[in-house]
Design an enzyme around this catalytic site. Structure first.
Site, mmCIF file in Angstrom:
data_model
loop_
_atom_site.group_PDB
_atom_site.id
_atom_site.type_symbol
_atom_site.label_atom_id
_atom_site.label_comp_id
_atom_site.label_asym_id
_atom_site.label_seq_id
_atom_site.Cartn_x
_atom_site.Cartn_y
_atom_site.Cartn_z
ATOM 1 N N HIS A 13 19.907 83.105 132.423
ATOM 2 C CA HIS A 13 20.549 81.812 132.715
ATOM 3 C C HIS A 13 21.158 81.295 131.418
ATOM 4 O O HIS A 13 20.434 80.913 130.495
ATOM 5 C CB HIS A 13 19.525 80.833 133.269
ATOM 6 C CG HIS A 13 20.127 79.476 133.515
ATOM 7 N ND1 HIS A 13 21.234 79.283 134.300
ATOM 8 C CD2 HIS A 13 19.776 78.240 133.059
ATOM 9 C CE1 HIS A 13 21.543 78.001 134.324
ATOM 10 N NE2 HIS A 13 20.666 77.344 133.563
ATOM 11 N N ASP A 15 22.968 78.769 129.418
ATOM 12 C CA ASP A 15 23.508 77.479 128.998
ATOM 13 C C ASP A 15 24.296 77.720 127.714
ATOM 14 O O ASP A 15 23.728 78.145 126.705
ATOM 15 C CB ASP A 15 22.385 76.486 128.725
ATOM 16 C CG ASP A 15 21.467 76.322 129.926
ATOM 17 O OD1 ASP A 15 21.952 75.919 130.986
ATOM 18 O OD2 ASP A 15 20.256 76.604 129.786
ATOM 19 N N ASP A 126 20.380 75.747 138.522
ATOM 20 C CA ASP A 126 19.725 74.686 137.753
ATOM 21 C C ASP A 126 20.513 73.392 137.763
ATOM 22 O O ASP A 126 20.415 72.588 136.846
ATOM 23 C CB ASP A 126 19.495 75.150 136.308
ATOM 24 C CG ASP A 126 18.458 74.302 135.581
ATOM 25 O OD1 ASP A 126 17.660 73.632 136.256
ATOM 26 O OD2 ASP A 126 18.452 74.319 134.343
ATOM 27 N N HIS A 351 25.836 71.752 133.201
ATOM 28 C CA HIS A 351 24.886 70.660 133.413
ATOM 29 C C HIS A 351 24.272 70.146 132.113
ATOM 30 O O HIS A 351 24.057 68.928 131.975
ATOM 31 C CB HIS A 351 23.793 71.074 134.406
ATOM 32 C CG HIS A 351 23.120 72.357 134.087
ATOM 33 N ND1 HIS A 351 23.654 73.573 134.448
ATOM 34 C CD2 HIS A 351 21.973 72.641 133.445
ATOM 35 C CE1 HIS A 351 22.845 74.544 134.046
ATOM 36 N NE2 HIS A 351 21.826 74.007 133.427
#
Length: 890
Positions: A13, A15, A126, A351
């Site tokens: 994941h 980010d 997420d 996000h």
């Protein structure tokens, strides 16, 4: 009995920026993909790697390894790297509907350019809550399956009460239905997207690992197809995964462990789905939890980010794109420039970025991206606006007139004061020294004749012509060198009277300006529909002169302590609250505008300057905010707030609050008393006006119930309604009885939160700030509510202005370019596409609506999906409840 099949999907994941700045995460990304290339070459049993549903990672890798493009392309085409369908992993609620669409469009287009089909999965692992229109949006993008990590409580196969609640599902697989009845298959990461991370190769460790992890998955799975996500945030690839899978297959003969990918898993899952799947509905914001970790307070972290985001979205969506289409400037070359700006903006939409929940260097870089997107947008806008103004027929104005155009690209008519800087005289540097030219024009400024404003018919228009001034300026011709000059200007505040999607041309001419009525009271303003009064206790009273209803405490400013973090607001333990009634008011002034009246005053609150020192200990000791006991400090300072209340010609009050924030660890809100009692309320969300409960669920423990909004939130019944609009203020809260709507203007905290202690001094938002919002008062009817919704949305879109000259042209001096027959249809895009003009919007109601949309008097040629592919269906068909519709005009 057939073996259960364990699908292991490798991923990380990613980010792009979070608890470290972008480049630090970036360097780890390079190592990850280098390792993947090695694995692809050396391990034939390594199936593939899921690149987190986003294509921007490919661009990030090539920034450092441009020589690896061919190798990257090879592994994508072989299906070893699984990419798409999105450009970035966005936050659903904090970006506009169109930004959500463009993220999908750019991601799918990028995936196709790499030569392999994108992963056929709407991927939301997420997001901090999931938008209710996900099902319709994904289906309109050609995706019928979604995976997500938050919002639903799985209860397990043998739980007798499973699947009975609004936000419960018997299994980790379910049907997800949107407000328009669109339905997709939903896959919940019930044990998170790390449920197959770091699988052991040691047999004893593997046995203990799989005994637990298989039981956890089987507790919720509806089929014998078990999904295990081999990775987590920024996780390096597991290099010995093939060995771990071999060991697992030896230990568990009743299972088949395979290294796989989402397309294969989805195919098997759909084949084996049972008939008794639960169906969940609408938005998923963890409504059934204790309320502490919905992460909805990210809507108020670093409000300046949200305001810049709204500014940039409105610039690209509601200024650049309509102008390019209106001026016939939507060339391939300009589309490239526009795409460039959109990519800058979307890079701020992951996000952990737009939510304001990262370390300071992340958000410093975000501001650079916002400014870059704005500069490109302003350049495109100026080019298109100049061409548009040249196309207008302004020949009816006298030779000594100074014409200017006002353009409204919003879906509601506007009658409001608009200020335009109008050039009266120019002195070129080539004709004299700068000082001499400045002095010459300054002398003219001291002796200006009386001036007024007229429309194209010569009729006077209310205006205030003020502030003659001389300043330096320049032009940049397309094919010649720059032209510097001094110019004499006046500021013209004019009564703009503009239809939805229309323009008018006015001009400054010699003549006496019409008198404008001044307010009669020193502490009140009115416009025939509303009277707004500043009371002796510093509260605001609004009298609705149409209905006779009085709204007492219609507006209060509230300040409370905040010992939370960028994710979660937590009021200080002392519960100290200061409102307007505790403050002092000074400098009260009422004045006339070109359209209505304005009331200005300074409200000074005296509040603690920061939290008590104990909060520093609680932060550094990483004490969960639910267990914090800190109070506000005992040193008090003044917090002056400059408040402006403006009435135009409708039933709305426009409010601006300005200040210089020197206070830390606090939250500032506008609290609006509705005078109503309701169980539900509505707010604009993504392609939806969503209905939400005022009351929380039985498991809720958080004293607050924060929510996300786009342009407005409203409480209404069949007799009255209050609609609170905003500009970039995405957090609001409605009281349990519906008698108050509170909008967060500023929230100041000193740490990131989540899994450790990360200091974020810039999140204290010290310095100048501005907050803009509006209060509309209706009779509660659908027509009045819809008009207020459209007005709140239009408030975010400034009137576009451009000075021009008197000349002939192909377009009339005043006109409308788009007509929408029903105000229930909210337009979100007017842009030139490959096949023609595209107009997109959505039904703000849950009722079917007859609808006709025309462009320049012409009906649409067809309907499109969200990736510009043709849809069947009549362009004149009634708009379905909550339908998203895209028209194509040839």
């Amino acid at each position: 009995m057939a073996k259960k099949k364990v699908f292991i999907v490798s991923h990380s994941h990613w980010d792009r920026e979070w608890y470290m700045g972008y480049e630090k995460h970036h360097m780890r990304l390079i190592s990850l993909i280098d390792d993947l290339f090695h694995l692809f070459e050396t391990d034939p049993n390594f199936d593939s790697f899921h690149l987190d549903g986003q294509t921007i990672i490919l661009d990030d890798y090539l920034k450092v390894r441009p020589e690896k493009r061919a190798e990257l392309e090879k592994w994508i085409q072989k299906g070893k790297l699984r990419i798409g369908p999105f450009y970035i992993l966005q936050d659903d609620f904090l970006i506009s509907p169109e930004a959500n669409v463009r993220n999908t469009q750019y991601g799918l287009a990028a995936s196709q350019k790499w030569g392999h089909a994108p992963v056929p999965l709407g991927y939301f692992p997420d997001t901090f809550g999931n938008m209710g229109q996900t099902a319709q949006m994904m289906k309109l993008a050609g995706l019928d399956t979604v995976a997500f990590g938050r919002g639903v409580t799985p209860t397990g196969l043998n739980n007798q009460v499973g699947g009975k609640g609004d936000f419960d599902s018997t299994y980790s697989e379910m049907w997800w239905e949107g407000p328009d009845a669109s339905k997709v298959l939903g896959i919940l990461f019930a044990n998170w997207y790390s449920n197959g991370n770091e699988i052991p190769t040691d047999r004893a460790e593997a046995k203990a690992y799989w005994d637990k992890h298989l039981a956890d998955a089987e507790r919720f799975a509806s089929t014998p197809d078990l999904l295990f996500m081999n990775g987590v945030d920024h996780q390096p690839v597991q290099l010995d995964l093939s060995e771990a899978i071999r060991v697992a297959n030896e230990l568990y003969p009743d299972y088949e462990f395979v290294h796989s990918n989402f397309p294969a898993y989805i195919e098997a899952l759909r084949h084996d789905l049972p008939k008794d799947l639960s169906t969940i509905h609408g938005e998923l914001t963890s409504q059934a939890t204790d309320g502490w970790y919905t992460l909805a307070n990210t809507a108020s972290s670093r409000v300046y980010l949200k305001q810049n985001n709204t500014k940039t979205e409105r610039l690209l969506e509601d200024q650049v794109e309509p102008l390019l289409a209106l001026s016939d400037s939507a060339t391939a070359e300009n589309q490239d420039r526009l795409d460039y700006a959109w990519h800058f903006l979307l890079q701020n939409h992951p996000h952990d970025s737009i939510c304001g929940c990262s370390v300071d260097p992340v958000h410093e870089r975000m501001m650079t991206r916002f400014h870059a997107a704005q500069q490109v947008g302003e350049s495109l806008s100026e080019q298109a606006l100049t061409r548009f103004a040249q196309q207008l027929d302004t020949a009816s104005f006298a030779p000594d007139a100074h014409p200017f155009v006002l353009l409204n690209t919003a879906g509601a008519a506007k009658r409001q004061p608009v200020t335009v800087e109008v050039e009266l005289e120019r002195a070129l540097f080539k004709d004299g020294a700068p000082k001499a030219q400045y002095d010459k024009l300054n002398a003219l400024a001291q002796n200006l004749p009386a001036l007024t404003v007229v429309d194209q018919n010569g009729d006077a228009v209310p205006a205030l012509i003020q502030n003659p001034h001389v300043r330096f300026n320049y032009e940049l011709p397309d094919r010649t060198f720059r032209v510097p000059f001094m110019a004499l200007y006046v500021d013209v505040q004019v009564a703009a009277d503009l239809p939805a999607f229309g323009w008018q041309t006015l001009a400054v001419v010699p003549g006496e300006a019409a008198a404008i009525a001044k307010p009669k009271a020193a502490n009140a303003i009115e416009n025939g529909k509303l009277r707004v009064t500043l009371e002796a206790d510093n509260s605001i009273t609004v009298d609705d002169l149409t209905t006779g209803h009085r709204y007492q405490d219609a507006l209060l400013i509230e300040d409370t302590g905040d010992m939370g973090n960028e994710y979660i607001y937590r009021q200080s333990a002392d519960k100290l609250t200061f409102t307007s009634k505790d403050g002092k008011v000074a400098d009260v002034v009422t004045k006339a505008t070109a359209v209505g009246q304005e009331l200005d005053f300074t409200l000074t609150l005296t509040v603690p300057d920061q939290a008590a020192a104990s909060l520093d200990y609680e932060r550094q000791a990483v004490i969960d905010i639910t267990n914090r006991t800190s109070k506000r400090g005992d040193h008090y300072v003044d917090l002056p707030l400059a408040v402006t209340l403006r009435l135009d010609q409708d039933n709305r009050v426009s409010v601006t609050v300005r200040g210089n924030n020197t206070v830390k660890d606090h939250r500032l809100r506008a609290v609006v008393a509705t005078g109503l009692t309701t169980t539900t309320h509505q707010a604009e969300s993504i392609f939806e006006v969503v209905t939400r409960n005022n009351q929380v669920g039985p498991n809720w423990q958080n004293p607050t119930n924060p929510q996300h909004q786009q342009a407005f939130a409203t409480v209404h019944d069949g007799k009255r309604g209050v609609v609170v609009g905003n500009f970039g203020l995405n957090e609001y809260e409605v009281s349990p009885t519906g008698d108050q709507i509170a909008v967060t203007l500023l929230r100041c905290i000193g740490e990131m939160g989540d899994w450790g202690y990360f200091a974020t001094p810039a999140a204290q938002c010290q310095g100048d700030f501005t907050a803009q919002f509006s209060l509309a008062f209706t009779d509660g009817s659908e027509s009045a509510q819809l008009a207020a919704y459209q007005a709140a949305r239009a408030d975010q879109i400034p009137v576009i202005t451009k000075q021009t000259t008197a000349h002939a042209g192909s377009k009339p001096a005043a006109a409308t370019y788009l007509s929408v027959s029903d105000p229930a249809f909210a337009v979100t895009a007017t842009k030139q596409g490959a096949a023609g003009l595209i107009v997109r919007g959505f039904n703000m109601t849950q009722a079917a609506k007859p609808l006709t949309v025309t462009h320049d008097g012409q009906t649409a040629a067809g309907l499109l999906d969200l990736v510009d592919k043709p849809l069947t269906g009549a362009v004149d068909a009634a708009l379905r409840p909550a339908e998203i519709r895209t028209y194509l005009f040839k």
